[in-house]
Design a protein around this motif. Structure first.
Motif, PDB file in Angstrom:
ATOM      1  N   TYR A  83     -10.229  -0.532  19.679  1.00 38.82           N
ATOM      2  CA  TYR A  83     -10.889   0.254  20.725  1.00 38.82           C
ATOM      3  C   TYR A  83     -10.938   1.675  20.199  1.00 38.82           C
ATOM      4  O   TYR A  83      -9.926   2.374  20.130  1.00 38.82           O
ATOM      5  CB  TYR A  83     -10.131   0.171  22.040  1.00 38.82           C
ATOM      6  CG  TYR A  83     -10.929   0.700  23.218  1.00 38.82           C
ATOM      7  CD1 TYR A  83     -12.013  -0.019  23.701  1.00 38.82           C
ATOM      8  CD2 TYR A  83     -10.621   1.916  23.820  1.00 38.82           C
ATOM      9  CE1 TYR A  83     -12.768   0.461  24.774  1.00 38.82           C
ATOM     10  CE2 TYR A  83     -11.360   2.395  24.894  1.00 38.82           C
ATOM     11  CZ  TYR A  83     -12.430   1.657  25.353  1.00 38.82           C
ATOM     12  OH  TYR A  83     -13.190   2.128  26.411  1.00 38.82           O
ATOM     13  N   SER A 107     -20.340   5.959  26.955  1.00 36.59           N
ATOM     14  CA  SER A 107     -19.711   5.822  25.641  1.00 36.59           C
ATOM     15  C   SER A 107     -20.623   6.255  24.504  1.00 36.59           C
ATOM     16  O   SER A 107     -20.175   6.390  23.365  1.00 36.59           O
ATOM     17  CB  SER A 107     -19.279   4.369  25.420  1.00 36.59           C
ATOM     18  OG  SER A 107     -20.395   3.498  25.429  1.00 36.59           O
ATOM     19  N   ASP A 136     -15.918   2.881  22.025  1.00 30.41           N
ATOM     20  CA  ASP A 136     -15.685   1.576  22.647  1.00 30.41           C
ATOM     21  C   ASP A 136     -15.212   0.611  21.558  1.00 30.41           C
ATOM     22  O   ASP A 136     -14.703   1.038  20.521  1.00 30.41           O
ATOM     23  CB  ASP A 136     -16.935   1.084  23.382  1.00 30.41           C
ATOM     24  CG  ASP A 136     -18.186   1.128  22.504  1.00 30.41           C
ATOM     25  OD1 ASP A 136     -18.057   1.350  21.288  1.00 30.41           O
ATOM     26  OD2 ASP A 136     -19.295   0.945  23.038  1.00 30.41           O
TER      27      ASP A 136
END
Length: 544
Positions: free
Chosen positions: A274, A247, A262
């Motif tokens: 998110y 991420s 994330d």
């Protein structure tokens, strides 16, 4: 002073501090004005006057009728036995006897569970930064409640550094509104992720400073790919890469669109979202896909690890590395140190987060939150032991000599002070040898973790480097170690996001209808339920 001379003068200090810094994985409100190294205070004074009271009595005289209090202590990297010099010094200072609980760092939580299930609950427990872990142990009845006001009253100076750095850290150790952990921070963790550029390459393509906008960043990547920046006559260089589905990949680009992929706080609504499901992420993926098709991104990024990307930057295959900016530090940074070793006549130019279509970009950041110090449930029924633990922890975090003893050992035996810095003797410079004498992380719970002691852990040049990064940082998007029960129900959500991440960058799924399909799938697979619980639990936690 040349770079090589400075490196030689600081090498022993670097060796002593390096692994403590790295362990924070995987950003000075404080200073030494309240006590000088070697001066005593509340510390474990190991000088000839150690143990003397103001009236000339020894601590032993005062406490000869009071047996040392036994304290069971669980942390990582314990000394080999219970008679190490550091343990003895701390025991003498606080009139205690430590019973060390030894478990391996590699499977710390698993071995901890075995201890707890057998009824062996230490008085002091070091926990990682996972709120889930705190909640598990609270539900198992392992931990004593440690109210925030109680912590602040016993550790006021340290608590102020938490409030000044990131007041949200108090929230992560709470379960149902009650606090069960003393937050431990990693101050440099709040430093931003920033792009580092190969200085020679920048000069070769006509840039005398790093790019400031996303358009300029694209121009740099294109020229790093096409204009032979290393001068070898081959088209074998890339501007940019990533580390698979991590991420943290392409943080400069996502940050320019004010998102991370994330969980994040939406800078506009203040709600937790998110990030990969947002419109900002869609636009960032469109740009990355464009660059991928043009050949500006190393196509092997899919199988790269973070270390692979570090190596590609150090070895001159890729001209930009965006990462946690401290790691560009020339002396001990995990990117900077090998880069300057291999390229002594070159430099890493650390730029700011580039701006994007909506204005200033937002840099990624780990955030300062790092761990918790908890107390076993039995301590709640023993006020004297709780007071003693607070006394010890406060001194470890805020008193100069106690800090130096716990982290570096005994002055004169294991280290000496030079220009206000502890310099380890060569035979104790390695972390393993520090552990043998009881120094390091086992008792030194605040090693590189207390802003009040930061001036001992880094050279003045490194501190100057850190301050410069803080000035570059601006507003950041911090990682959020969130936990709600719904996360236990939907464990495959992460895999779903990883699959689409690669597809979006490589163009295997279109970023119009295909992106909408992903967002719907993510929400229906449990994402929507998680966000509802997360926003209810952490309401107002991150309010500015």
């Amino acid at each position: 002073m040349t770079r090589s001379t400075g490196r030689m003068r600081t090498i022993i200090l670097i060796a002593a501090a390096l692994l403590l810094l790295v362990a924070a994985g995987c950003g000075n409100n404080g200073n030494a004005a309240n006590g000088k190294a070697g001066s005593g205070g509340n510390g474990a004074d190991t000088s000839a006057n150690a143990g003397k009271t103001n009236e000339g009595q020894t601590n032993a005289d005062q406490t000869k009728t009071e047996a040392p209090m036994e304290i069971t202590w669980l942390s990582f990297n314990p000394p080999e036995d219970d008679s190490s010099p550091v343990q003895q010094a701390l025991e003498k200072k606080f009139n205690v006897k430590f019973k060390n609980i030894r478990i391996e760092r590699a499977n710390y939580n698993e071995q901890m569970n075995i201890k707890f299930s057998s009824g062996e609950i230490p008085d002091l427990i070091y926990l990682d930064s996972s709120p889930q872990r705190v909640e598990e142990l609270v539900n198992q009845g392992v931990l004593a409640e440690l109210p925030v006001d109680e912590i602040k009253s016993h550790m006021p100076e340290y608590a102020k550094t938490l409030d000044d750095t990131d007041p949200s850290v108090w929230t992560y150790g709470q379960v149902d509104g009650k606090s069960y952990g003393i937050p431990v921070i990693w101050p440099i963790g709040s430093l931003p992720f920033l792009p580092g550029y190969n200085a020679d390459w920048l000069a070769k393509i006509g840039y005398n400073e790093p790019p400031k906008t996303l358009d300029e960043f694209e121009d740099v990547l294109r020229k790093f790919r096409n204009d032979d920046p290393d001068g070898n006559g081959k088209k074998d260089t890339y501007g940019y890469s990533g580390q698979g589905t991590d991420s943290r990949s392409f943080s400069t680009v996502f940050g320019a669109f004010q998102v991370r992929t994330d969980y994040m706080v939406d800078p506009k609504s203040g709600q937790i979202v998110y990030g990969m499901t947002t419109e900002g992420a869609r636009e960032a993926f469109k740009l990355l896909n464009k660059w991928y098709k043009e050949g500006l991104i190393d196509p092997e990024f899919v199988t790269k690890t973070a270390n692979d990307y570090h190596d590609d930057f150090v070895n001159g295959k890729v001209g930009v590395r965006d990462w946690m900016s401290f790691q560009f530090e020339p002396r001990i940074g995990i990117v900077g140190s090998p880069f300057y070793t291999k390229n002594p006549d070159n430099q890493i130019v650390v730029g700011k987060q580039v701006s994007g279509p909506d204005g200033d970009g937002l840099a990624y950041s780990y955030g300062a939150k790092n761990a918790f110090l908890a107390m076993g449930r039995q301590v709640a029924d023993d006020p004297a032991k709780k007071e003693k633990l607070y006394e010890i922890l406060n001194a470890l975090a805020t008193d100069d000599q106690t800090y130096l003893t716990s982290v570096y050992g005994i002055e004169g035996e294991h280290y000496h002070m030079e220009n206000g810095k502890p310099i380890m003797k060569p035979e104790f410079a390695s972390e393993n040898n520090k552990y043998k004498i009881g120094a390091g992380t086992f008792y030194g719970l605040f090693g590189t973790k207390s802003k009040l002691m930061e001036h001992y852990d880094y050279t003045d040049d490194t501190l100057k480097f850190i301050d410069g990064l803080r000035e570059k940082g601006g507003q950041t998007l911090e990682s959020l170690p969130l936990y709600v029960p719904a996360m236990d129900k939907y464990l495959d959500l992460g895999k779903l996001a990883q699959q689409y991440f690669i597809k979006f960058v490589r163009g295997e799924t279109d970023l119009d209808a295909g992106f909408d399909t992903f967002v719907k799938a993510w929400n229906n697979a449990g994402g929507s339920e998680i966000l509802t619980e997360v926003n209810a639990k952490y309401k107002d936690t991150f309010a500015k």
